[in-house]
Design an enzyme around this catalytic site. Structure first.
Site, PDB file in Angstrom:
ATOM      1  N   CYS A 160      -4.677   2.285  -4.586  1.00  0.00           N
ATOM      2  CA  CYS A 160      -3.852   3.336  -3.999  1.00  0.00           C
ATOM      3  C   CYS A 160      -2.553   3.498  -4.758  1.00  0.00           C
ATOM      4  O   CYS A 160      -2.002   4.601  -4.878  1.00  0.00           O
ATOM      5  CB  CYS A 160      -3.558   3.007  -2.550  1.00  0.00           C
ATOM      6  SG  CYS A 160      -2.725   1.431  -2.368  1.00  0.00           S
TER       7      CYS A 160
ATOM      8  N   HIS B 102       0.892  -1.150   0.000  1.00  0.00           N
ATOM      9  CA  HIS B 102       0.000   0.000   0.000  1.00  0.00           C
ATOM     10  C   HIS B 102       0.932   1.202   0.000  1.00  0.00           C
ATOM     11  O   HIS B 102       1.898   1.225   0.751  1.00  0.00           O
ATOM     12  CB  HIS B 102      -0.862   0.001   1.260  1.00  0.00           C
ATOM     13  CG  HIS B 102      -1.498   1.318   1.543  1.00  0.00           C
ATOM     14  ND1 HIS B 102      -2.649   1.728   0.964  1.00  0.00           N
ATOM     15  CD2 HIS B 102      -1.110   2.349   2.345  1.00  0.00           C
ATOM     16  CE1 HIS B 102      -2.962   2.948   1.396  1.00  0.00           C
ATOM     17  NE2 HIS B 102      -2.051   3.353   2.229  1.00  0.00           N
TER      18      HIS B 102
END
Lengths: 626, 176
Positions: free
Chosen positions: B108, B38
């Site tokens: 993301c 992430h």
């Protein structure tokens, strides 16, 4: 010679005409390059002469994107392209992409907050002109007031979600996490004047649904809010960020000092309770909020368990809590009103306190359902308990308590429970030193952290209580001293007792707990003498630990009797009795790790000592447990 | 003209699986994955990331994930905060709306890559952007269940926790 004489250099792609713009035909090879211009929303390709200036480029762009050139911001490789630069200067060649941001004209300097509360709209809808409106909910703008109950409204909102409340949250969070912004806000005269009006503040606070929840769970908070003095003090603290920081710093400092000075008992107690309160509030808030919270911030929930810990480990209800609470009742109130723990800084300041008042205050907080569930969750997580138990100041507190039996006696006796039953007090007194001794026993600690053990203890308690009701005949054989003596017994694990069923919160509240256990204790005490009122049943079982009919007890006859009781209990529920091997799995592993490899012998020892590792070890080594 | 300010741009990389992917991926997927990544972009002293709630920001390292597992220096940018925020606004209205979030195609990392290119012209390391295709290309895709859920959970967790923290801070700010 060759045709290409005119212009030395690479053959040019279409000259002039093809490209929409570009004053082409410039003397020095106006090679036309194709540059992609990318905005957040779209992307267009432009063919321009290689040597054109950024200004010219922008003119072309402004036509295509229907904006004015001064609204355009071109970015390439992290650099902002200025009008007087040329494309070549920045290394913009054929096929590369340049980023474009179109500023909106109507953006005032730095976006002042627009008092429209529901500015929400934003996002999606308006395209270009509007799209830059507001900063990504970030600092730079004093949305500040928004955090105060959404008063001054949130200036627009620009990005991301169409969800207004989420945006608001974002902004608030941004706000709160940015100290500069906080300062800005606090210094805003409007804010200050608002803060200094306690009535208004109170209204504001009450209006927040979360606060309302909190208040429901903690009636004390509403008392606080209604107390002008406290409000004023709190507001002052809130208004002055420096003061708040100072206090928090003091708090931290004090706490760390305390940890290193076992002797600072009084301060410890004070601090402890001060932490309890706000942590309680914080923990409750968390529980009402989001399961993530308790997972994510184990520290705070861990702290929140402290009160439960207190209850847990000793039969005496909150012995520590009430008296320490006294010292800082005012502080605690202030702290709790300042919400999650942060306000605990104020603890260092105030000092007053009316013992009983504070005790009741604290006790009643413990008795809220929120606390119960909190405790339950905590106890389900042995790690937390372990952590708490091993907190240095916890140890030192217990140490000091044991060294100073009078003090302990004092505390216990001040507990609301006892006040109703002086006889119990008398009984408890002599038991105290032994009791405290027990507390310090690491055994006890490990037992405390074993939820199964705790549950078992509680079950015993419940069972005994039931027994008392059902078969009062047995009870009298409990000399009054027994009950109390039992209290003094080690809080060791109760091996043989089988989980009769879920017990519920382990130590919901001490206030009643301790005495309860063997109910009878006192003369004619109603079974499970809930002592002075208070939640029946479960609470009583909470003090189970104290009684623990653990084989390791101080007083001989008591011990035996209790052992018998336990056996009886155990015998009464054979079907539920899990395989001792399974039950003692953990202990067996520990023994193994310690080098006792004879599983059979280990098991025997464990069964004999009821799962108490230390005792089992002694047994294994050939000596009798004390 | 005076030299423009240069703002450093960093990429915060978090492993949502906290090391589990490294250990389990060979078993579950048949290939070695170093982590479930992430990412977020940190610039102008703020961390920006994209999740199912849209583009969000917080103080660097301020998500529930805590401090990043690694930090990649993307470069520097002249883009001022003002311009950047406008850019993000329009991104958030167009390409990166909350509902546009897709765990594989548009997550993301997609956002971080986009922003990094905008700010510095450089992309983020390929091992991050290649992750979805790596996972999708495995047959069992067992990790699909675990790792992806983790990633999604991570994203949601981020947002969920962020919301929660905001709520809590709301309370504390009001009472404080």
């Amino acid at each position: 010679m060759a045709e290409n004489g005119e212009s030395s250099g690479p053959p040019r792609p279409s000259r002039g005409p093809a490209s929409a713009q570009g004053p082409a035909s410039a003397p020095a090879e106006p090679k036309i390059i194709k540059v992609t211009v990318k905005t957040p929303k779209e992307k267009e390709e432009f063919a321009v002469p290689e040597n054109s200036s950024v200004q010219q480029f922008k003119e072309a762009i402004s036509k295509r994107f229907k904006s004015q050139t001064d609204q355009l911001v071109l970015i390439f490789a992290g650099k902002i392209l200025k009008d007087q630069d040329t494309l070549i200067q920045h290394g913009i060649h054929d096929g590369l992409t340049v980023h474009l941001v179109i500023k909106s004209q109507n953006r005032p300097q730095g976006q002042s907050t627009q008092p429209s509360n529901a500015a929400g709209t934003n996002t999606t809808s308006p395209s270009t002109p509007r799209n830059n409106s507001t900063p990504l909910s970030t600092n730079s703008n004093p949305f500040g007031l928004g955090s105060l109950g959404g008063l001054a409204g949130l200036s627009s909102l620009g990005l991301s979600s169409t969800n207004f409340s989420e945006l608001q949250n974002q902004m608030q969070q941004q706000l709160l996490s940015s100290p500069e912004m906080m300062i800005q806000i606090m210094e805003n005269p409007f804010v200050q004047s608002m803060l200094s009006n306690p009535d208004l503040m109170r209204q504001l606070i009450m209006a927040n649904p979360q606060m309302q929840q909190l208040i429901q769970r903690n009636p004390e908070i509403s008392h606080l809010l209604n107390n002008p003095d406290i409000m004023r003090q709190t507001l002052e603290i809130a208004r002055n960020p420096a003061m708040m920081q100072e206090m928090m710093r003091n708090q931290d400092l004090a706490l760390s000092n305390l940890e290193s000075i076992p002797g600072g008992y009084n301060a410890l107690r004070r601090m402890y309770t001060d932490i309890q309160e706000p942590m309680l509030n914080a923990a409750q808030e968390q529980f009402g909020g989001n399961p993530f919270a308790s997972v994510g911030s184990s520290s705070s929930s861990g702290e929140g368990t402290q009160p439960s810990r207190t209850e847990n480990r000793d039969p005496l209800p909150n012995p520590w809590a009430p008296p320490p609470a006294t010292q800082s009742s005012a502080t605690t109130s202030t702290t709790s009103s300042s919400g999650s723990g942060s306000g605990s800084g104020s603890s260092s300041t105030s000092a007053t306190g009316n013992t009983v008042a504070a005790a009741n205050y604290v006790a009643s907080i413990f008795s809220t359902p929120g606390m119960q569930s909190l405790l339950q969750q905590i106890t389900e997580n042995p790690q937390l308990i372990q952590n708490m138990l091993s907190a240095p100041y916890m140890r030192s507190m217990m140490q000091s308590l044991s060294q100073n039996p009078d003090l302990a006696a004092q505390m216990m006796l001040n507990s609301p429970v006892f006040t109703a039953n002086p006889q119990l007090q008398e009984q408890m007194r002599p038991q105290l030193p032994a009791f405290l001794q027990q507390m310090q026993n690491p055994d006890t600690l490990s037992a405390m952290s074993n939820p199964r053990a705790m549950q078992a203890l509680m079950q015993i308690q419940q069972g005994l209580q039931t027994l008392a009701t059902e078969a009062p005949g047995l009870i009298p054989s409990f000399a009054p001293g027994v009950g109390v003596g039992v209290l003094g017994t080690a809080i060791g694990p109760v091996g043989p007792v089988t989980p009769i069923g879920p017990i519920g919160p382990i130590v919901p509240f001490t206030p009643i707990g301790p005495i309860g256990p063997i109910g009878p204790t006192g003369p004619a005490g109603p079974p499970g003498s809930t002592g002075s009122g208070g939640p029946p049943g479960p609470t009583i079982s909470s003090s189970a630990p104290s009684e623990t009919t653990s084989p390791i007890s101080e007083s001989g006859p008591n011990q035996q009797f209790i052992q018998q009781m336990v056996q009886a209990l155990a015998g009464a529920n054979p079907p539920q009795l899990p395989n001792p091997e399974v039950r003692f799995q953990q202990q067996l592993e520990q023994l193994n790790a310690m080098g006792f490899l004879n599983r059979e012998a280990n098991l025997q020892a464990l069964i004999a000592t009821g799962g108490d590792i230390n005792a089992a070890i002694e047994r294994l080594l050939g000596s009798q447990p004390s | 003209m005076e030299p423009p300010n240069l703002y450093p741009v960093k990429l915060y990389v978090y492993d949502l699986s906290k090391g589990l992917a490294r250990r389990l991926s060979p078993i579950m997927l048949g290939k070695q994955l170093e982590g479930i990544w992430h990412t977020s972009i940190v610039v102008h002293k703020d961390e920006f990331f994209f999740g199912s709630g849209g583009i969000s920001s917080c103080p660097p390292g301020g998500t529930l994930l805590g401090p990043p597992d690694s930090v990649v220096d993307v470069g520097s940018t002249e883009v001022t905060e003002e311009i950047f925020l406008e850019y993000l606004s329009s991104l958030g209205e167009s390409l990166f709306r909350g509902e546009a979030y897709n765990l594989f195609e548009h997550n993301c990392n997609t956002f971080s890559n986009e922003v990094a290119q905008f700010l510095t012209g450089r992309k983020i390391p390929s091992y991050i952007t290649d992750l979805p295709s790596e996972v999708l290309s495995t047959t069992g895709g067992g990790l699909d269940g675990v790792g992806l859920k983790q990633k999604m959970a991570g994203e949601d967790m981020n947002l969920g926790v962020r919301n929660l923290r905001e709520r809590m801070s709301t309370v504390s700010s009001i009472t404080a």
